[in-house]
Design a protein around this motif. Structure first.
Motif, short mmCIF file in Angstrom:
data_model
loop_
_atom_site.label_atom_id
_atom_site.label_comp_id
_atom_site.label_asym_id
_atom_site.label_seq_id
_atom_site.Cartn_x
_atom_site.Cartn_y
_atom_site.Cartn_z
N ASP A 1 0.83 -1.21 0.00
CA ASP A 1 0.00 0.00 0.00
C ASP A 1 0.86 1.26 0.00
N LEU A 2 1.90 1.27 0.84
CA LEU A 2 2.78 2.44 0.90
C LEU A 2 3.52 2.64 -0.41
N THR A 3 3.95 1.56 -1.01
CA THR A 3 4.67 1.64 -2.28
C THR A 3 3.75 2.17 -3.38
N ARG A 4 2.53 1.68 -3.44
CA ARG A 4 1.57 2.17 -4.45
C ARG A 4 1.29 3.66 -4.25
N TRP A 5 1.08 4.06 -2.99
CA TRP A 5 0.81 5.46 -2.69
C TRP A 5 1.99 6.33 -3.14
N ALA A 6 3.21 5.92 -2.78
CA ALA A 6 4.40 6.70 -3.15
C ALA A 6 4.53 6.80 -4.66
N LEU A 7 4.27 5.72 -5.35
CA LEU A 7 4.35 5.73 -6.82
C LEU A 7 3.33 6.69 -7.42
N ARG A 8 2.10 6.67 -6.90
CA ARG A 8 1.07 7.61 -7.41
C ARG A 8 1.48 9.05 -7.16
N MET A 9 2.00 9.32 -5.98
CA MET A 9 2.41 10.69 -5.63
C MET A 9 3.56 11.16 -6.52
N VAL A 10 4.54 10.30 -6.74
CA VAL A 10 5.68 10.67 -7.57
C VAL A 10 5.24 10.89 -9.01
N ARG A 11 4.36 10.04 -9.51
CA ARG A 11 3.87 10.23 -10.87
C ARG A 11 3.06 11.52 -11.01
N ALA A 12 2.26 11.83 -10.01
CA ALA A 12 1.49 13.07 -10.05
C ALA A 12 2.43 14.28 -10.01
N SER A 13 3.45 14.21 -9.21
CA SER A 13 4.42 15.29 -9.14
C SER A 13 5.14 15.46 -10.47
N ARG A 14 5.49 14.36 -11.08
CA ARG A 14 6.16 14.41 -12.38
C ARG A 14 5.24 15.02 -13.43
N ALA A 15 3.95 14.67 -13.39
CA ALA A 15 3.00 15.23 -14.34
C ALA A 15 2.85 16.74 -14.14
N ARG A 16 2.78 17.19 -12.87
CA ARG A 16 2.69 18.63 -12.61
C ARG A 16 3.94 19.35 -13.11
N THR A 17 5.10 18.76 -12.86
CA THR A 17 6.34 19.38 -13.32
C THR A 17 6.38 19.44 -14.83
N ASN A 18 5.96 18.38 -15.48
CA ASN A 18 5.93 18.36 -16.95
C ASN A 18 4.99 19.43 -17.48
N HIS A 19 3.84 19.59 -16.82
CA HIS A 19 2.89 20.62 -17.25
C HIS A 19 3.50 22.01 -17.10
N LYS A 20 4.19 22.25 -16.00
CA LYS A 20 4.84 23.55 -15.80
C LYS A 20 5.90 23.81 -16.87
#
Length: 103
Positions: A60-79
């Motif tokens: 569960d922790l690994t899945r959560w961390a992966l989702r958070m990192v991917r979301a952060s990467r998407a936000r950075t890519n958008h910026k």
């Protein structure tokens, strides 16, 4: 302190690093958490109930961390795309001609 406490501290460290987007710390936090989970699983003795809760918690922790990192990467890519678009349409002044006068 028992192994559950160490594992909980490692999980908290990982959550904090991911939440702060301190990705240079995430790798070390993941390694530390992995060591604690592996130690807890290695301490399991046949005849005891399998450590399903520990494995589920780790997944569960690994899945959560992966989702958070991917979301952060998407936000950075958008910026980055926004900055790129602004730079593409930015007015660039042509350099002024310069003449060298002799004599």
């Amino acid at each position: 302190m028992n192994s559950a406490d160490f594992r909980q501290r490692a999980a908290d460290q990982l959550r904090r690093a991911v939440t702060r987007q301190a990705f240079d710390e995430v790798e070390a936090a993941v390694a530390n958490y992995r060591r604690e989970v592996e130690a807890a699983i290695a301490a399991w003795h046949p005849g005891e109930p399998p450590p399903v809760d520990i494995v589920r918690e780790a997944m569960d922790l690994t899945r959560w961390a992966l989702r958070m990192v991917r979301a952060s990467r998407a936000r950075t890519n958008h910026k980055l795309e926004q900055v790129s678009a602004v730079l593409r349409y930015r007015f660039t002044a042509t350099p002024r001609p310069q003449w060298k006068l002799e004599g």
